[in-house]
Design a protein around this motif. Structure first.
Motif, PDB file in Angstrom:
ATOM      1  N   PRO A   6      56.424  42.755 -25.393  1.00  0.00           N
ATOM      2  CA  PRO A   6      55.613  43.501 -26.356  1.00  0.00           C
ATOM      3  C   PRO A   6      56.146  44.919 -26.496  1.00  0.00           C
ATOM      4  CG  PRO A   6      54.470  43.345 -24.258  1.00  0.00           C
ATOM      5  CD  PRO A   6      55.689  42.479 -24.144  1.00  0.00           C
ATOM      6  N   SER A   7      56.072  45.474 -27.683  1.00  0.00           N
ATOM      7  CA  SER A   7      56.453  46.873 -27.850  1.00  0.00           C
ATOM      8  C   SER A   7      55.377  47.756 -27.236  1.00  0.00           C
ATOM      9  CB  SER A   7      56.619  47.209 -29.333  1.00  0.00           C
ATOM     10  OG  SER A   7      55.358  47.284 -29.972  1.00  0.00           O
ATOM     11  N   PHE A   8      55.711  49.011 -27.003  1.00  0.00           N
ATOM     12  CA  PHE A   8      54.709  49.932 -26.488  1.00  0.00           C
ATOM     13  C   PHE A   8      53.589  50.133 -27.493  1.00  0.00           C
ATOM     14  CE2 PHE A   8      56.968  52.425 -22.869  1.00  0.00           C
ATOM     15  CZ  PHE A   8      57.346  51.212 -22.304  1.00  0.00           C
ATOM     16  N   LEU A   9      53.900  49.995 -28.766  1.00  0.00           N
ATOM     17  CA  LEU A   9      52.856  50.096 -29.787  1.00  0.00           C
ATOM     18  C   LEU A   9      51.870  48.940 -29.643  1.00  0.00           C
ATOM     19  CD1 LEU A   9      55.078  51.087 -32.849  1.00  0.00           C
ATOM     20  CD2 LEU A   9      53.740  52.590 -31.347  1.00  0.00           C
ATOM     21  N   ASP A  10      52.373  47.739 -29.342  1.00  0.00           N
ATOM     22  CA  ASP A  10      51.492  46.598 -29.106  1.00  0.00           C
ATOM     23  C   ASP A  10      50.636  46.827 -27.863  1.00  0.00           C
ATOM     24  OD1 ASP A  10      52.450  45.161 -31.297  1.00  0.00           O
ATOM     25  OD2 ASP A  10      54.063  44.235 -30.130  1.00  0.00           O
ATOM     26  N   LEU A  11      51.247  47.378 -26.817  1.00  0.00           N
ATOM     27  CA  LEU A  11      50.492  47.649 -25.597  1.00  0.00           C
ATOM     28  C   LEU A  11      49.346  48.612 -25.872  1.00  0.00           C
ATOM     29  CD1 LEU A  11      53.379  48.075 -22.989  1.00  0.00           C
ATOM     30  CD2 LEU A  11      51.862  46.103 -23.279  1.00  0.00           C
ATOM     31  N   ALA A  12      49.597  49.606 -26.719  1.00  0.00           N
ATOM     32  CA  ALA A  12      48.570  50.606 -27.021  1.00  0.00           C
ATOM     33  C   ALA A  12      47.360  49.987 -27.717  1.00  0.00           C
ATOM     34  CB  ALA A  12      49.159  51.715 -27.891  1.00  0.00           C
ATOM     35  N   ARG A  13      47.567  48.862 -28.365  1.00  0.00           N
ATOM     36  CA  ARG A  13      46.466  48.200 -29.073  1.00  0.00           C
ATOM     37  C   ARG A  13      45.638  47.306 -28.151  1.00  0.00           C
ATOM     38  NH1 ARG A  13      51.019  47.200 -32.701  1.00  0.00           N
ATOM     39  NH2 ARG A  13      50.973  48.746 -34.391  1.00  0.00           N
ATOM     40  N   GLY A  14      46.078  47.138 -26.907  1.00  0.00           N
ATOM     41  CA  GLY A  14      45.350  46.300 -25.970  1.00  0.00           C
ATOM     42  C   GLY A  14      44.159  47.022 -25.379  1.00  0.00           C
ATOM     43  N   SER A  15      43.425  46.322 -24.532  1.00  0.00           N
ATOM     44  CA  SER A  15      42.257  46.916 -23.885  1.00  0.00           C
ATOM     45  C   SER A  15      42.699  47.924 -22.826  1.00  0.00           C
ATOM     46  CB  SER A  15      41.415  45.828 -23.222  1.00  0.00           C
ATOM     47  OG  SER A  15      42.096  45.266 -22.112  1.00  0.00           O
ATOM     48  N   ASP A  16      41.747  48.759 -22.397  1.00  0.00           N
ATOM     49  CA  ASP A  16      42.047  49.733 -21.344  1.00  0.00           C
ATOM     50  C   ASP A  16      42.528  49.033 -20.079  1.00  0.00           C
ATOM     51  OD1 ASP A  16      41.308  51.757 -23.034  1.00  0.00           O
ATOM     52  OD2 ASP A  16      39.351  52.107 -22.102  1.00  0.00           O
ATOM     53  N   ALA A  17      41.880  47.931 -19.723  1.00  0.00           N
ATOM     54  CA  ALA A  17      42.242  47.214 -18.509  1.00  0.00           C
ATOM     55  C   ALA A  17      43.646  46.619 -18.614  1.00  0.00           C
ATOM     56  CB  ALA A  17      41.221  46.107 -18.217  1.00  0.00           C
ATOM     57  N   GLU A  18      43.971  46.074 -19.762  1.00  0.00           N
ATOM     58  CA  GLU A  18      45.293  45.489 -19.958  1.00  0.00           C
ATOM     59  C   GLU A  18      46.379  46.556 -19.907  1.00  0.00           C
ATOM     60  OE1 GLU A  18      44.152  41.712 -22.881  1.00  0.00           O
ATOM     61  OE2 GLU A  18      44.496  43.708 -23.732  1.00  0.00           O
ATOM     62  N   LEU A  19      46.127  47.692 -20.543  1.00  0.00           N
ATOM     63  CA  LEU A  19      47.110  48.766 -20.555  1.00  0.00           C
ATOM     64  C   LEU A  19      47.313  49.329 -19.149  1.00  0.00           C
ATOM     65  CD1 LEU A  19      48.999  50.485 -22.237  1.00  0.00           C
ATOM     66  CD2 LEU A  19      47.063  51.956 -22.831  1.00  0.00           C
ATOM     67  N   ASP A  20      46.207  49.523 -18.427  1.00  0.00           N
ATOM     68  CA  ASP A  20      46.304  50.032 -17.061  1.00  0.00           C
ATOM     69  C   ASP A  20      47.095  49.064 -16.185  1.00  0.00           C
ATOM     70  OD1 ASP A  20      45.127  52.061 -14.985  1.00  0.00           O
ATOM     71  OD2 ASP A  20      44.772  50.083 -14.119  1.00  0.00           O
ATOM     72  N   ALA A  21      46.838  47.773 -16.312  1.00  0.00           N
ATOM     73  CA  ALA A  21      47.525  46.777 -15.492  1.00  0.00           C
ATOM     74  C   ALA A  21      49.017  46.733 -15.814  1.00  0.00           C
ATOM     75  CB  ALA A  21      46.911  45.398 -15.712  1.00  0.00           C
ATOM     76  N   THR A  22      49.365  46.905 -17.075  1.00  0.00           N
ATOM     77  CA  THR A  22      50.776  46.878 -17.467  1.00  0.00           C
ATOM     78  C   THR A  22      51.522  48.078 -16.902  1.00  0.00           C
ATOM     79  OG1 THR A  22      50.281  45.664 -19.503  1.00  0.00           O
ATOM     80  CG2 THR A  22      52.369  46.848 -19.415  1.00  0.00           C
TER      81      THR A  22
END
Length: 263
Positions: A84-100
């Motif tokens: 996933p691009s970082f832009l895609d990561l930014a669209r995820g939930s807080d928990a998903e972004l933190d885990a990544t």
């Protein structure tokens, strides 16, 4: 440097082991060893693959640059292949972004394990994630052409790959803040004078200087090095009396071990 069969060789990272010394090499000089999630996973895997015999780990890089930092492809809409691009990561939930981000940080955390001493050999540019990777190690030896820069803040980001804690510990809050918010280059001479690096040498002497340092590290008994490293790592988190107590306890363990009375 002797040629050894790699324990791991993938995604721009090669791990070789020669008895008590492991060498982790960044192997993508054509892209100035720019970093990606795949490289971070390979670095984390290298840490897990270290044999128990290893006492010192050398981090080095092929080419003219140690690491030019994050590969800008991460910010492209398409990102990296199968990533996933970082832009895609930014669209995820807080928990998903933190885990990544926590997963990415794993590449930078194992270098300070108590059972090893890690040494970064830095030449040329060490920018952003490259700077933070060098900071992940216990010690840094630099070529006289080394240039460190923390460019994340200039890009609207923050240094998030574990670099802020060691940077403040090495140079103090005010200088660390100035380095980060200006994004300026720290040259080899300043790196040594401020404590970022232990030693600066001509580029053609870098590998030799690191070999000398690792040989000196290996000359001391392993358990004594482990206890000393643990004492120093915890010193800033303890008050004076607590540190005195930690020293006494560590020395008692060493004395009993030397007397053949250890567990």
């Amino acid at each position: 440097m002797a040629t050894l069969d790699p324990v791991l060789d993938k995604d721009g990272v090669r791990l070789t082991v020669d008895e008590a010394i492991a060498t982790v090499t960044l192997t993508n000089p054509a892209r100035r060893n720019a970093q990606s999630p795949a490289l971070w996973r390979a670095l984390a895997e290298a840490g897990k693959a270290l044999p128990g015999s290893v006492r010192a780990v050398v981090l080095r890089a092929e080419g003219k640059s140690f690491s030019a930092g994050l590969d800008r492809q991460a910010f492209a809409p398409e990102g990296f292949e199968d990533e996933p691009s970082f832009l895609d990561l930014a669209r995820g939930s807080d928990a998903e972004l933190d885990a990544t981000i926590a997963e990415y940080q794993e590449a930078f955390t194992w270098w300070r394990r108590s059972d090893i001493v890690s040494v970064a050999a830095v030449q040329g540019h060490a920018i952003g994630a490259g700077f933070q990777l060098a900071l992940a190690c216990d010690l840094r030896v630099v070529a006289d052409d080394a240039q460190f820069a923390m460019r994340e803040t200039s890009l609207g980001l923050v240094p998030d790959l574990t670099g802020t804690h060691p940077l403040v510990g090495l140079v103090g809050y005010a200088r660390a803040l100035e380095i980060c918010v200006t994004g300026r280059f720290v040259q080899a001479e300043e790196a040594v004078s401020t404590g970022l690096a232990s030693l600066a040498v001509p580029a053609d002497q870098l590998d030799g200087a690191v070999r000398d340092l690792t040989a000196a590290i290996l000359a001391a008994p392993r358990d004594a090095v482990i206890e000393t490293k643990a004492l120093l790592q915890g010193a800033l988190d303890r008050d004076y009396e607590s540190q005195r107590a930690a020293e006494r306890a560590a020395q008692a363990r060493r004395l009993r071990d030397l007397a053949g009375l250890g567990e």
